[in-house]
Enzyme design. Structure first.
Site, short mmCIF file in Angstrom:
data_model
loop_
_atom_site.label_atom_id
_atom_site.label_comp_id
_atom_site.label_asym_id
_atom_site.label_seq_id
_atom_site.Cartn_x
_atom_site.Cartn_y
_atom_site.Cartn_z
N HIS A 1 0.83 -1.21 0.00
CA HIS A 1 0.00 0.00 0.00
C HIS A 1 0.86 1.25 0.00
O HIS A 1 0.50 2.26 -0.61
CB HIS A 1 -0.92 -0.01 1.22
CG HIS A 1 -1.85 1.16 1.29
ND1 HIS A 1 -2.83 1.40 0.34
CD2 HIS A 1 -1.96 2.17 2.18
CE1 HIS A 1 -3.48 2.50 0.65
NE2 HIS A 1 -2.97 2.99 1.76
N ASP B 1 -7.08 8.50 -6.30
CA ASP B 1 -6.64 9.50 -5.32
C ASP B 1 -5.21 9.90 -5.63
O ASP B 1 -4.52 9.27 -6.43
CB ASP B 1 -6.77 8.99 -3.87
CG ASP B 1 -6.06 7.66 -3.66
OD1 ASP B 1 -4.97 7.46 -4.22
OD2 ASP B 1 -6.61 6.81 -2.93
N LYS C 1 -9.97 13.87 -4.20
CA LYS C 1 -11.09 13.61 -3.29
C LYS C 1 -10.74 14.11 -1.90
O LYS C 1 -9.58 14.25 -1.53
CB LYS C 1 -11.42 12.12 -3.25
CG LYS C 1 -10.32 11.27 -2.65
CD LYS C 1 -10.75 9.83 -2.47
CE LYS C 1 -9.56 9.05 -1.94
NZ LYS C 1 -9.82 8.15 -0.88
N ASP D 1 -11.58 -2.04 -0.67
CA ASP D 1 -12.14 -2.59 0.56
C ASP D 1 -13.65 -2.41 0.56
O ASP D 1 -14.39 -3.27 0.11
CB ASP D 1 -11.50 -1.91 1.77
CG ASP D 1 -11.90 -2.57 3.08
OD1 ASP D 1 -12.77 -3.46 3.08
OD2 ASP D 1 -11.33 -2.20 4.13
N GLY E 1 -16.25 2.22 -1.78
CA GLY E 1 -16.81 3.56 -1.86
C GLY E 1 -16.02 4.50 -2.75
O GLY E 1 -16.59 5.23 -3.56
N THR E 2 -14.71 4.48 -2.62
CA THR E 2 -13.85 5.36 -3.42
C THR E 2 -14.01 5.07 -4.91
O THR E 2 -14.20 5.98 -5.72
CB THR E 2 -12.38 5.18 -3.00
OG1 THR E 2 -12.22 5.64 -1.66
CG2 THR E 2 -11.46 5.99 -3.91
#
Length: 310
Positions: free
Chosen positions: A127, A167, A190, A220, A223-224
């Protein structure tokens, strides 16, 4: 060389074993009645180069403990070198202090793996790149980009594409894939009001009339990606797809993606697919078994791993 598998993702471990032409080592990984983890290696590992395949996905704590106990069993069995092969490295999102009195759990997990007795780590699309520095042992961080590139070329042919980072933090990853595909790049700006909730604010780049492909390392709650897909369609994109390395897809993520304007969400099999993912109409998995198998072979033979991506 010996290859050992935990219980987190047996299908991937078996596929890697097939690619290598090396059978999985005989081992018993089970629980006592109080759910304590017990591991017994049922063949000689003295002086062997051992690779332990175990993602620390849901249930993250159980799978992490399995990995640690397995490494300890191998160390006490006098294995020459132990490589923890962690296709999905859990706790990676806790890579820095986000507020007062909060942990850096990724560093804690790195310490646990090192102290358990691992000599090196092989993982994929961390990540955050700085997690490599949390380990005091060698770490190879594979990239899913070559796997994605091949699939995108097959699925989209000569269509005009725009690779989109959902992002600012994922720009490096998206730019690398865009360069491979000779495609344009766009960025979603965002603002996250609170954990697990994201709000799309602005699109940096031109997406009008192009087929957009969102690229990320982890999905996950979804939503993003869903918010980004809506914003891209409103900005005039012809279609929106998504390529994500690790499909965590917790809670209602699969249902959320099913109704979003996402033609297809493609993830790797670093995390074993749930039944909901397997039957979903717009989610599919690509296997990373050949890529990991090649990296394992190169590590065992002391050859370059980075040249896989050049």
């Amino acid at each position: 060389m010996k290859v050992l598998a935990g219980n987190s993702n047996r299908p991937l471990a078996e596929a890697i074993s097939t690619c290598l032409g090396v059978p999985l080592a005989k081992a018993s990984v089970r629980r006592f009645s109080d759910m304590e983890v017990f591991v017994e290696i049922n063949e000689n590992v003295r002086g062997e180069d051992v690779f332990v395949i175990q993602s620390t996905s849901f249930p993250a704590n159980d799978n992490l403990m399995e990995l640690l106990v397995t490494i300890d069993a191998l160390r006490r069995g006098s294995a020459r070198r132990i490589t923890a092969v962690i296709p999905y490295f859990g706790y990676a999102r806790q890579d820095r202090k986000t507020g007062p009195r909060t942990p850096i759990s990724a560093k804690l997990v790195a310490n646990l793996i090192t102290q358990a007795g691992a000599n090196r780590v092989l993982t994929m699309d961390l990540h955050a790149g700085q997690i490599q520095g949390f380990f005091d042992i060698p770490l190879d961080n594979l990239m899913a980009a070559p796997v994605f590139e091949k699939d995108i070329r097959t699925a989209f042919g000569d269509d005009e594409l725009t690779i989109v980072s959902p992002d600012v933090g994922g720009v490096v990853r998206a730019r690398a894939l865009a360069k491979r595909l000779d495609a344009d790049l766009a960025i979603i700006d965002k603002r996250r009001e609170r954990a697990g909730v994201s709000e799309v604010m602005n699109i940096i780049g031109e997406v009008q009339g192009t087929r957009c492909i969102l690229v990320d390392d982890i999905v996950d709650s979804g939503g993003t990606l869903c918010n980004a897909a809506v914003a891209l369609m409103e900005a005039g994109a012809k279609s929106v797809g998504a390529y994500v390395t690790h499909g965590v897809l917790s809670g209602g993520a699969v249902a959320r993606i099913a109704v979003a304007p996402i033609e297809m969400l493609v993830s790797t099999d670093s995390i074993q697919a749930t039944e909901a993912v397997r039957v979903s109409r717009n989610i599919r998995q690509l296997t990373i078994a050949p890529l990991i198998a090649e990296a394992i072979m190169r590590i065992s033979e002391e050859r370059s791993v980075s040249s896989l991506f050049s």
